[in-house]
Scaffold this active site. Structure first.
Site, PDB file in Angstrom:
ATOM      1  N   ASP A 139     -18.254  11.412  25.609  1.00  0.00           N
ATOM      2  CA  ASP A 139     -19.004  10.669  24.582  1.00  0.00           C
ATOM      3  C   ASP A 139     -18.995   9.181  24.924  1.00  0.00           C
ATOM      4  O   ASP A 139     -18.912   8.338  24.044  1.00  0.00           O
ATOM      5  CB  ASP A 139     -18.373  10.919  23.201  1.00  0.00           C
ATOM      6  CG  ASP A 139     -19.305  10.501  22.070  1.00  0.00           C
ATOM      7  OD1 ASP A 139     -20.511  10.323  22.320  1.00  0.00           O
ATOM      8  OD2 ASP A 139     -18.815  10.350  20.938  1.00  0.00           O
ATOM      9  N   LYS A 142     -23.558   7.265  28.904  1.00  0.00           N
ATOM     10  CA  LYS A 142     -24.340   8.482  29.170  1.00  0.00           C
ATOM     11  C   LYS A 142     -24.690   8.623  30.650  1.00  0.00           C
ATOM     12  O   LYS A 142     -24.844   9.735  31.147  1.00  0.00           O
ATOM     13  CB  LYS A 142     -25.606   8.515  28.309  1.00  0.00           C
ATOM     14  CG  LYS A 142     -25.365   8.238  26.815  1.00  0.00           C
ATOM     15  CD  LYS A 142     -24.215   9.037  26.229  1.00  0.00           C
ATOM     16  CE  LYS A 142     -23.714   8.403  24.932  1.00  0.00           C
ATOM     17  NZ  LYS A 142     -22.415   8.966  24.488  1.00  0.00           N
ATOM     18  N   ASP A 167     -21.638  15.007  24.075  1.00  0.00           N
ATOM     19  CA  ASP A 167     -22.478  14.514  22.976  1.00  0.00           C
ATOM     20  C   ASP A 167     -23.675  13.734  23.525  1.00  0.00           C
ATOM     21  O   ASP A 167     -23.690  13.337  24.692  1.00  0.00           O
ATOM     22  CB  ASP A 167     -21.617  13.606  22.070  1.00  0.00           C
ATOM     23  CG  ASP A 167     -22.355  13.186  20.806  1.00  0.00           C
ATOM     24  OD1 ASP A 167     -23.236  13.957  20.347  1.00  0.00           O
ATOM     25  OD2 ASP A 167     -22.051  12.108  20.274  1.00  0.00           O
ATOM     26  N   ASN A 168     -24.675  13.548  22.665  1.00  0.00           N
ATOM     27  CA  ASN A 168     -25.817  12.643  22.952  1.00  0.00           C
ATOM     28  C   ASN A 168     -26.645  13.060  24.158  1.00  0.00           C
ATOM     29  O   ASN A 168     -27.126  12.204  24.908  1.00  0.00           O
ATOM     30  CB  ASN A 168     -25.330  11.196  23.173  1.00  0.00           C
ATOM     31  CG  ASN A 168     -24.490  10.662  22.029  1.00  0.00           C
ATOM     32  OD1 ASN A 168     -23.287  10.437  22.192  1.00  0.00           O
ATOM     33  ND2 ASN A 168     -25.082  10.490  20.876  1.00  0.00           N
ATOM     34  N   GLU A 199     -26.185  11.036  15.027  1.00  0.00           N
ATOM     35  CA  GLU A 199     -25.158  10.751  14.032  1.00  0.00           C
ATOM     36  C   GLU A 199     -25.666  10.036  12.778  1.00  0.00           C
ATOM     37  O   GLU A 199     -26.479   9.146  12.848  1.00  0.00           O
ATOM     38  CB  GLU A 199     -24.007   9.948  14.662  1.00  0.00           C
ATOM     39  CG  GLU A 199     -24.388   8.869  15.658  1.00  0.00           C
ATOM     40  CD  GLU A 199     -24.555   9.411  17.074  1.00  0.00           C
ATOM     41  OE1 GLU A 199     -24.841  10.610  17.259  1.00  0.00           O
ATOM     42  OE2 GLU A 199     -24.426   8.601  18.011  1.00  0.00           O
TER      43      GLU A 199
HETATM   44 MG    MG Z   1     -21.747  10.117  20.804  1.00  0.00          MG
END
Ligand code: MG
Length: 228
Positions: A139, A142, A167-168, A199
């Site tokens: 997380d 990226k 995530d993401n 989020e």
């Molecule tokens: Mg995140």
């Protein structure tokens, strides 16, 4: 601001209350880039299913996801969370201590892509040995998901059955990572793509990837691989 808010409003030693207060802050006071309550439940379930003893998080931020993992991981488990930003690491340590989980979570300032220093720290000081790592949560930056995954695999820390949650994948997006997981699905990895939302809102779509490591083709573990 978040640190002050949590210390003033969350009951000391109560991890549930710390998580509740951070979610309230993220929804009603000021936006936070932590994983949030909706995607946080996907992470919770991955930890509950995996029953990890050793966990690694990349991107501590303010400690929210570390609180969530510490809440559901087995009693004897340890989480090491790597954070690039020293100020964030300090905030996270303070919040984790306030919630009473600082004995289970160690925040390390650094990044896996720093030329080997952080990886050496984990090996020498934190007992990261081959096959010891059960769950990873990505997380952080990226653009570093894929290269840091490669560093983790190359370090030999994973074992068949280790799980990597990321995530993401859509927002801000980690295309190279997703492409790698798709290309190697059923051989190196088995991936579930969880459709969810970014989020602290319910409009923007996001994906969380949950990938089980199947081991390398040359692995001598004899682990059978699922049919496609
Ligand atoms: Mg995140």
């Amino acid at each position: 601001a978040l640190k002050k808010y949590v210390l003033a409003r969350a009951r000391p030693g109560d991890v549930d209350d710390a998580i509740r207060v951070i979610d309230h802050f993220g929804r009603h006071v000021s936006f936070l880039i932590n994983v949030g309550d909706e995607k946080g439940k996907i992470l919770d379930r991955a930890v509950e299913r995996t029953q990890p003893r050793l966990l690694l998080e990349l991107g501590t931020y303010c400690g929210y996801s570390a609180l969530r993992m510490a809440r559901v991981m087995p009693r004897e488990a340890r989480l090491y969370s790597v954070e690039f930003n020293t100020a964030n690491a300090e905030i996270a340590r303070r919040i984790l201590a306030h919630a009473g989980v600082d004995a289970k979570v160690t925040v390390i300032v650094g990044t896996l892509g720093d030329g080997g220093e952080t990886i050496r720290t984990l090996k020498r000081e934190q007992n990261f040995v081959p096959g010891s790592l059960d769950l990873v949560f990505l997380d952080h930056d990226k653009k570093a998901y894929f290269s840091d995954l490669e560093l983790i695999v190359d370090a030999g820390w994973l074992h068949p059955g280790s799980v990597v949650v990321a995530d993401n994948i859509l927002v801000p997006g980690a295309r190279a990572y997703r492409a790698h997981m798709r290309h190697n699905d059923g051989t190196l990895w088995h991936t579930a793509e969880h459709r969810t939302h970014a989020e602290y809102q319910s409009v923007i779509k996001d994906l969380v990837l949950e990938s089980e490591y199947l081991g390398t083709q040359t692995s001598s573990t004899g682990t059978s691989r699922p049919e496609r």
